[in-house]
Design a protein around this motif. Sequence first.
Motif, PDB file in Angstrom:
ATOM      1  N   LYS A  44       0.835  -1.206   0.000  1.00 51.66           N
ATOM      2  CA  LYS A  44       0.000   0.000   0.000  1.00 51.66           C
ATOM      3  C   LYS A  44       0.870   1.256   0.000  1.00 51.66           C
ATOM      4  O   LYS A  44       0.635   2.185  -0.779  1.00 51.66           O
ATOM      5  CB  LYS A  44      -0.920  -0.011   1.223  1.00 51.66           C
ATOM      6  CG  LYS A  44      -1.832   1.181   1.309  1.00 51.66           C
ATOM      7  CD  LYS A  44      -2.713   1.100   2.546  1.00 51.66           C
ATOM      8  CE  LYS A  44      -3.517   2.378   2.701  1.00 51.66           C
ATOM      9  NZ  LYS A  44      -4.234   2.397   3.970  1.00 51.66           N
ATOM     10  N   ASP A  45       1.877   1.286   0.858  1.00 54.44           N
ATOM     11  CA  ASP A  45       2.763   2.458   0.954  1.00 54.44           C
ATOM     12  C   ASP A  45       3.493   2.730  -0.353  1.00 54.44           C
ATOM     13  O   ASP A  45       3.683   3.889  -0.735  1.00 54.44           O
ATOM     14  CB  ASP A  45       3.789   2.278   2.075  1.00 54.44           C
ATOM     15  CG  ASP A  45       3.171   2.289   3.465  1.00 54.44           C
ATOM     16  OD1 ASP A  45       1.984   2.686   3.601  1.00 54.44           O
ATOM     17  OD2 ASP A  45       3.876   1.894   4.418  1.00 54.44           O
ATOM     18  N   LEU A  46       3.939   1.671  -1.010  1.00 54.77           N
ATOM     19  CA  LEU A  46       4.700   1.824  -2.253  1.00 54.77           C
ATOM     20  C   LEU A  46       3.802   1.858  -3.493  1.00 54.77           C
ATOM     21  O   LEU A  46       4.292   2.049  -4.602  1.00 54.77           O
ATOM     22  CB  LEU A  46       5.715   0.678  -2.389  1.00 54.77           C
ATOM     23  CG  LEU A  46       6.798   0.611  -1.314  1.00 54.77           C
ATOM     24  CD1 LEU A  46       7.673  -0.622  -1.520  1.00 54.77           C
ATOM     25  CD2 LEU A  46       7.637   1.883  -1.288  1.00 54.77           C
ATOM     26  N   GLN A  47       2.504   1.625  -3.287  1.00 57.86           N
ATOM     27  CA  GLN A  47       1.517   1.585  -4.371  1.00 57.86           C
ATOM     28  C   GLN A  47       1.903   0.540  -5.425  1.00 57.86           C
ATOM     29  O   GLN A  47       1.970   0.816  -6.621  1.00 57.86           O
ATOM     30  CB  GLN A  47       1.347   2.970  -5.002  1.00 57.86           C
ATOM     31  CG  GLN A  47       0.826   3.981  -4.024  1.00 57.86           C
ATOM     32  CD  GLN A  47       0.673   5.365  -4.620  1.00 57.86           C
ATOM     33  OE1 GLN A  47       1.126   5.645  -5.721  1.00 57.86           O
ATOM     34  NE2 GLN A  47       0.019   6.235  -3.875  1.00 57.86           N
ATOM     35  N   ILE A  48       2.179  -0.673  -4.906  1.00 59.75           N
ATOM     36  CA  ILE A  48       2.541  -1.793  -5.770  1.00 59.75           C
ATOM     37  C   ILE A  48       1.696  -2.999  -5.385  1.00 59.75           C
ATOM     38  O   ILE A  48       0.952  -2.970  -4.410  1.00 59.75           O
ATOM     39  CB  ILE A  48       4.045  -2.143  -5.666  1.00 59.75           C
ATOM     40  CG1 ILE A  48       4.415  -2.501  -4.225  1.00 59.75           C
ATOM     41  CG2 ILE A  48       4.901  -0.982  -6.172  1.00 59.75           C
ATOM     42  CD1 ILE A  48       5.834  -3.004  -4.051  1.00 59.75           C
ATOM     43  N   SER A  49       1.852  -4.071  -6.120  1.00 60.40           N
ATOM     44  CA  SER A  49       1.102  -5.288  -5.894  1.00 60.40           C
ATOM     45  C   SER A  49       1.570  -6.012  -4.626  1.00 60.40           C
ATOM     46  O   SER A  49       2.763  -6.037  -4.320  1.00 60.40           O
ATOM     47  CB  SER A  49       1.287  -6.211  -7.105  1.00 60.40           C
ATOM     48  OG  SER A  49       0.870  -7.513  -6.812  1.00 60.40           O
ATOM     49  N   VAL A  50       0.630  -6.633  -3.939  1.00 65.47           N
ATOM     50  CA  VAL A  50       0.955  -7.477  -2.793  1.00 65.47           C
ATOM     51  C   VAL A  50       1.835  -8.649  -3.238  1.00 65.47           C
ATOM     52  O   VAL A  50       2.716  -9.093  -2.499  1.00 65.47           O
ATOM     53  CB  VAL A  50      -0.341  -7.985  -2.106  1.00 65.47           C
ATOM     54  CG1 VAL A  50      -0.049  -9.046  -1.064  1.00 65.47           C
ATOM     55  CG2 VAL A  50      -1.097  -6.824  -1.480  1.00 65.47           C
TER      56      VAL A  50
END
Length: 131
Positions: A44-50
Amino acid sequence: MRIVVSNKAGIPIYQQIEDQIKTAILAGDLVEGTLLPSIRQLAKDLQISVITTTRAYHDLEEQGFVNNVQGKGSYVLGQDSALVQEHALREIEAHLSDALAAAQLAKIPVHDLHTMLDTLIAAESGDDGDR
């Protein structure tokens, strides 16, 4: 802990995360027992996929840098000197292999590579070469 990733770096994002966490651990910025951000929170913080953060944490566990505890999180493992040295040796070997391949493409003689390495070592140690 601050992690910065770039889509333009030419390095997979999971690898960027791994490298930054490993560097922080080896530098002593992340000490044994430190709880890393959760996989979901980091994504979420990096705005990337889990999936990307999961891969990074899984690889870090396989390499012996963290322990992923189901339902609790990922914790930094203690780094004994043998593990740290082995990791450094692998990384140095990879860089030297890349340098050797580049030298072969450019038809640079091995003797010149030795001279370059000696010069770099001397510059790092503050030795000006006059003995």
